[in-house]
Design a protein around this motif. Structure first.
Motif, PDB file in Angstrom:
ATOM      1  N   ARG A 147     -29.708  -3.741 -32.513  1.00  0.00           N
ATOM      2  CA  ARG A 147     -30.152  -3.729 -31.367  1.00  0.00           C
ATOM      3  C   ARG A 147     -31.601  -3.273 -31.057  1.00  0.00           C
ATOM      4  O   ARG A 147     -32.280  -3.695 -30.091  1.00  0.00           O
ATOM      5  CB  ARG A 147     -29.193  -3.149 -30.244  1.00  0.00           C
ATOM      6  N   ALA A 180     -31.939  -7.965 -31.580  1.00  0.00           N
ATOM      7  CA  ALA A 180     -31.134  -8.936 -30.723  1.00  0.00           C
ATOM      8  C   ALA A 180     -29.988  -8.102 -30.234  1.00  0.00           C
ATOM      9  O   ALA A 180     -29.298  -7.185 -30.901  1.00  0.00           O
ATOM     10  CB  ALA A 180     -30.499 -10.210 -31.414  1.00  0.00           C
ATOM     11  N   ASP A 181     -29.277  -8.472 -28.935  1.00  0.00           N
ATOM     12  CA  ASP A 181     -28.466  -8.010 -28.331  1.00  0.00           C
ATOM     13  C   ASP A 181     -27.167  -9.079 -28.488  1.00  0.00           C
ATOM     14  O   ASP A 181     -27.042 -10.020 -27.861  1.00  0.00           O
ATOM     15  CB  ASP A 181     -28.692  -7.620 -26.910  1.00  0.00           C
ATOM     16  N   ALA A 192     -24.428  -9.195 -26.958  1.00  0.00           N
ATOM     17  CA  ALA A 192     -23.909  -9.441 -25.934  1.00  0.00           C
ATOM     18  C   ALA A 192     -24.546 -10.724 -25.184  1.00  0.00           C
ATOM     19  O   ALA A 192     -24.273 -11.245 -24.282  1.00  0.00           O
ATOM     20  CB  ALA A 192     -24.109  -8.354 -24.716  1.00  0.00           C
ATOM     21  N   GLU A 193     -25.758 -11.020 -25.667  1.00  0.00           N
ATOM     22  CA  GLU A 193     -26.509 -12.443 -25.338  1.00  0.00           C
ATOM     23  C   GLU A 193     -26.501 -13.209 -26.621  1.00  0.00           C
ATOM     24  O   GLU A 193     -27.241 -13.398 -27.449  1.00  0.00           O
ATOM     25  CB  GLU A 193     -27.890 -12.075 -25.173  1.00  0.00           C
ATOM     26  N   PRO A 194     -25.310 -14.109 -26.920  1.00  0.00           N
ATOM     27  CA  PRO A 194     -25.414 -14.909 -28.140  1.00  0.00           C
ATOM     28  C   PRO A 194     -26.291 -15.777 -28.447  1.00  0.00           C
ATOM     29  O   PRO A 194     -26.735 -15.982 -29.692  1.00  0.00           O
ATOM     30  CB  PRO A 194     -23.659 -15.426 -27.709  1.00  0.00           C
ATOM     31  N   ALA A 195     -27.147 -16.108 -27.460  1.00  0.00           N
ATOM     32  CA  ALA A 195     -28.295 -16.963 -27.639  1.00  0.00           C
ATOM     33  C   ALA A 195     -29.353 -16.474 -28.392  1.00  0.00           C
ATOM     34  O   ALA A 195     -30.016 -16.863 -29.181  1.00  0.00           O
ATOM     35  CB  ALA A 195     -28.758 -17.742 -26.400  1.00  0.00           C
ATOM     36  N   GLY A 196     -29.282 -15.030 -28.235  1.00  0.00           N
ATOM     37  CA  GLY A 196     -30.531 -14.176 -28.782  1.00  0.00           C
ATOM     38  C   GLY A 196     -30.161 -14.227 -30.411  1.00  0.00           C
ATOM     39  O   GLY A 196     -31.101 -13.842 -31.163  1.00  0.00           O
ATOM     40  N   ASP A 210     -17.859 -16.236 -28.005  1.00  0.00           N
ATOM     41  CA  ASP A 210     -18.859 -16.990 -27.790  1.00  0.00           C
ATOM     42  C   ASP A 210     -19.817 -17.020 -29.115  1.00  0.00           C
ATOM     43  O   ASP A 210     -20.608 -17.882 -29.350  1.00  0.00           O
ATOM     44  CB  ASP A 210     -19.878 -16.505 -26.713  1.00  0.00           C
ATOM     45  N   GLU A 243     -21.575 -19.963 -31.430  1.00  0.00           N
ATOM     46  CA  GLU A 243     -22.789 -20.177 -31.707  1.00  0.00           C
ATOM     47  C   GLU A 243     -23.141 -20.186 -33.246  1.00  0.00           C
ATOM     48  O   GLU A 243     -23.928 -20.956 -33.724  1.00  0.00           O
ATOM     49  CB  GLU A 243     -23.634 -18.669 -31.221  1.00  0.00           C
TER      50      GLU A 243
END
Length: 279
Positions: A31, A45-46, A48-52, A80, A84
């Motif tokens: 993070r 990357a976080d 909690a935001e899988p797209a990251g 998620d 991903e």
């Protein structure tokens, strides 16, 4: 390419190093910015935001998935991350779960973790699940008081569990990421022996070559201290385990030896390697 999430923690750091030393291309995800071994790619990357994670997962064959704390919270959807990974073409996921899904399966966080395990099994990906018990590194909670006053303060001084060395968890994770024979395995990871807080104190003293006293807290004193850094519900749950472990929580698992071909490391070994934290 192998992606390691939680790459700067007690498990991720030695896992990243082991994979790099094995000649693997590694992306370390955390993070916050952090130092990583030479030759290792780092991505902030976080989870909690899988797209990251997409920039890390492109071209990746395997993923070590360690959930950040907020992904254990009610309302989070860590499934998620599995989706991903599948969409990105990842072939294998090794998930860090918890022994609690077996020993105390009805708590909200453990129900959610069991559901995540099931999602992974049903994903069509190759998978392995690691279920560690209590970590030897939880003793770092005592580091400040040992440094300042040479005392460990903890509840249930004579009640023990077989705490596991995070380095052993990392070694099992590396084997599961690198070796096909572990695909489809769910491994319960413990230390080689039951050890009490009083026994851990003795091991820390031996590592320091200096006396360390043990002070037994009441449950309420311990709950008050723990609630400063975790939800009260989790503090109560943790104290239930520490004060009254079930037979399943006292069991020494053979799984580390089955995977690594050697016995798990005792707490004294962890204490010796981490003595500087207590000096």
């Amino acid at each position: 390419m192998i992606v390691v999430t939680g790459a700067t923690g007690n498990i991720g750091r030695p896992l990243t190093r082991a994979l790099a030393e094995a000649g693997e291309q590694v992306t370390a995800v955390s993070r916050h910015p952090a130092a990583v071994p030479g030759g290792v790619r780092h991505l902030v990357a976080d989870l909690a935001e899988p797209a990251g994670l997409r920039p890390a997962l492109a071209g990746t064959k395997s993923l070590f998935l360690l959930l950040s704390g907020d992904l254990h919270a009610l309302g989070a959807n860590p499934a998620d991350l599995i989706g991903e990974a599948a969409r990105s073409g990842v072939r294998r996921v090794v998930l860090l779960s918890t022994l609690g899904v077996v020993t105390r399966p009805f708590g909200a966080t453990r129900i959610a973790m069991r559901e995540l395990e099931d999602t992974l099994r049903e994903s069509g990906l190759e998978w392995a699940v690691l279920r560690p018990g209590g970590f030897a590194s939880n003793a770092l909670w005592w580091a400040e008081s040992v440094r300042a006053r040479r005392v460990v303060a903890a509840p249930f001084g004579d009640v023990g569990v077989p705490v596991v060395d995070p380095a052993d968890i990392a070694a099992v994770a590396a084997a599961c990421l690198l070796e096909d024979r572990h695909t489809g395995g769910a491994y319960e990871l413990t230390g080689p022996e039951v050890i009490t807080p009083r026994g851990q104190t003795e091991a820390i003293a031996a590592a320091l070559s200096a006396p360390v006293a043990f002070h037994e807290l009441t449950r309420e004193e311990a709950r008050t201290a723990m609630a400063r850094s975790m939800p009260a519900e989790l503090a109560d749950d943790t104290l239930d385990i520490l004060g009254n472990p079930s037979p399943a929580e006292l069991r020494v698992s053979p799984d580390i030896e089955r995977v690594l071909g050697r016995a798990p490391r005792p707490f004294a070994d962890w204490a010796a390697r981490n003595a500087d934290a207590f000096r």
